[in-house]
Design an enzyme around this catalytic site. Structure first.
Site, PDB file in Angstrom:
ATOM      1  N   GLU A  22      -0.075  -0.936   5.761  1.00 10.10           N
ATOM      2  CA  GLU A  22       1.381  -0.236   6.609  1.00 10.10           C
ATOM      3  C   GLU A  22       1.011   1.282   6.823  1.00 10.10           C
ATOM      4  O   GLU A  22       1.167   1.968   7.891  1.00 10.10           O
ATOM      5  CB  GLU A  22       2.446  -0.480   6.114  1.00 10.10           C
ATOM      6  CG  GLU A  22       3.884  -0.320   7.007  1.00 10.10           C
ATOM      7  CD  GLU A  22       4.146   1.049   6.965  1.00 10.10           C
ATOM      8  OE1 GLU A  22       5.048   1.561   7.723  1.00 10.10           O
ATOM      9  OE2 GLU A  22       3.790   1.949   6.235  1.00 10.10           O
ATOM     10  N   ASP A  58       0.872  -0.977  -0.039  1.00 11.83           N
ATOM     11  CA  ASP A  58       0.005   0.117  -0.064  1.00 11.83           C
ATOM     12  C   ASP A  58       0.817   1.047   0.063  1.00 11.83           C
ATOM     13  O   ASP A  58       1.973   1.081   0.301  1.00 11.83           O
ATOM     14  CB  ASP A  58      -0.720  -0.015   1.096  1.00 11.83           C
ATOM     15  CG  ASP A  58      -0.353   0.172   2.502  1.00 11.83           C
ATOM     16  OD1 ASP A  58       0.708  -0.543   2.535  1.00 11.83           O
ATOM     17  OD2 ASP A  58      -0.758   0.692   3.536  1.00 11.83           O
TER      18      ASP A  58
END
Ligand SMILES: [Zn+2]
Length: 451
Positions: free
Chosen positions: A149, A84
């Site tokens: 994250e 991500d």
């Protein structure tokens, strides 16, 4: 025939570009499908390399797990990364569209190029190259690549707990930190923790005319300033009682090593544009940033913010605080100490409303441990230079989560440069660091097998 097939394989740069084209922004609901498609691409990539791979749904974005055929008696390394990325705003400050990667002057420009797609893909392609060359790896490898994250990994601890058995390993490797300077291999053996608090200073029931009531009614903005000023003493130390009680002192060897690093206060001033340095007396700036705890005001406000003047006593004012923590400070304990300090120093005529925010544990590992040394040998072999041993001032709470749940240490082998602009417009990653990352992976797996 086989040669022809091999020739048509995409190059590492082609693969990275394909990975970077996914707008996998985890915080934005409109990109949910992009995030998922990116996870699916990874699963296919792992399978095409001959690894077994699966996409695991969570309450948020999926986790991708992959592994080679494990053999008993070999060491097992878990390589962690995230697919991500941060949002791209402000879009107008990008020189090129953030999800249309391109190379300019030897640097790959795209959102996620350095944080973390370029770094995790270097590990993945390093494994692919070793498999193509040798048919096997010298160690058991588990890849864990998550999609949350950048929003604080809310589902990772639960995932680790639920998959504890299949994630058993000897050590974790992460490339998601920085290099001290171009070409300087850097091993990060410590991170600061964090705890966040928001404080509201509340006064009258409504905004008041400062002429009619001023003098008799406490002004929350003034009282907020008083309160914030109690957080530090004149020497730059945090003045919260008990704040330093659990702080692990810097070791002589690290102070000595850090003195020799190729960093200077002059460079720090250039990098930041600050007119001068500040900080706790008795410590160098690297020591202050990497191994000493801090109290920071990240935002404060209250009262009239428009153009011109308005004679008002605001009914409330606020401050957003974070405290960077070092081993062995505990975020919950520090939050309680800070709360007690604020209440004790609450100025007259106002009340406080304190809300606790996110928290993460500090981390430190022994760089002289066998795994620490193996990582440093791999870095030295990759870059052909002595390794800089540093801590970082930032926080990666998952590192402590790996220790808590899986009981293992983490080697932080970052490949980002100070000017990679992670989280900012024109994020970039040098092609040479991407290539070094593939070599680093090979060297690391070899060193871990031999250690
Ligand atoms: Zn990031």
């Amino acid at each position: 025939m086989w040669q022809a097939f091999r020739m048509s394989n995409p190059s590492p740069i082609d693969e990275l570009f394909a990975f970077l084209r996914f707008a996998s922004v985890s915080t934005e609901p409109r990109h949910q499908e992009d995030v998922k498609a990116c996870a699916g691409w990874l699963v296919e990539k792992f399978r095409s390399m001959g690894l077994s791979a699966a996409l695991h749904e969570t309450a948020g974005h999926p986790v991708v797990l992959a592994r080679n055929a494990h053999q008993p008696g070999r060491r097992t390394v878990l390589i962690y990364g995230h697919y991500d990325v941060q949002p791209v705003d402000p879009l107008e400050l990008w020189s090129h569209p953030p999800f249309e990667p391109r190379i300019v002057n030897g640097k790959i420009f795209a959102r996620g190029a350095t944080d973390n797609k370029g770094q995790i893909l270097a590990h993945i392609l390093g494994v692919e190259q070793a498999l193509q060359r040798d048919g096997d790896l010298p160690v058991n490898v588990i890849f864990l690549v998550e999609g949350e994250e950048e929003i604080g990994s809310p589902n990772l601890r639960g995932f680790l707990e639920a998959h504890r058995d299949e994630l058993q390993c000897d050590v974790v490797a992460i490339s998601d930190t920085g290099m001290l300077a171009p070409g300087v291999p850097t091993f990060t053996y410590g991170l600061r923790g964090i705890v966040a608090l928001e404080v509201k200073v509340k006064g009258p029931a409504l905004d008041l005319h400062s002429g009619i009531f001023g003098g008799a009614i406490a002004n929350p903005a003034t009282m907020l300033a008083r309160l914030v000023a109690t957080l530090h003493d004149a020497q730059g130390r945090v003045a919260v009682e008990g704040f330093y009680d659990d702080v692990a002192p810097l070791q002589d060897w690290e102070r000595e090593l850090w003195r020799q690093l190729p960093v200077s206060d002059a460079e720090l001033l250039t990098l930041t544009g600050a007119p001068g340095l500040f900080g706790e007396t008795g410590y160098s700036s690297t020591e202050q940033m990497w191994a000493r705890p801090t109290a920071e005001v990240n935002g404060l406000g209250g009262g009239f913010q428009g153009v011109g003047s308005k004679t008002v006593i605001p009914k409330e004012a606020f401050v957003k605080l974070t405290f960077r923590l070092v081993p062995n400070q505990d975020p919950q304990k520090i939050a309680a100490l800070v709360q007690a300090h604020l209440e004790q120093h609450c100025p007259p005529g106002v009340t406080l409303e304190i809300t606790a925010g996110h928290a993460g544990m500090p981390y430190v590992m022994d760089p002289h441990s066998p795994y620490g040394q193996a990582a440093q040998r791999a870095l030295k072999a990759t870059f052909g230079r002595e390794v800089a041993l540093i801590r970082e001032g930032g926080s990666i709470p998952i590192v402590q989560t790996f220790k808590d749940v899986l009981g293992v240490e983490t080697m932080l082998l970052g490949l980002a440069l100070p000017d990679c602009r992670a989280h900012a417009p024109d994020e970039n990653f040098p092609v040479e660091n991407f290539e070094a990352g593939m070599r680093l992976n090979a060297a690391l797996l070899k060193e871990l097998a031999n250690r």
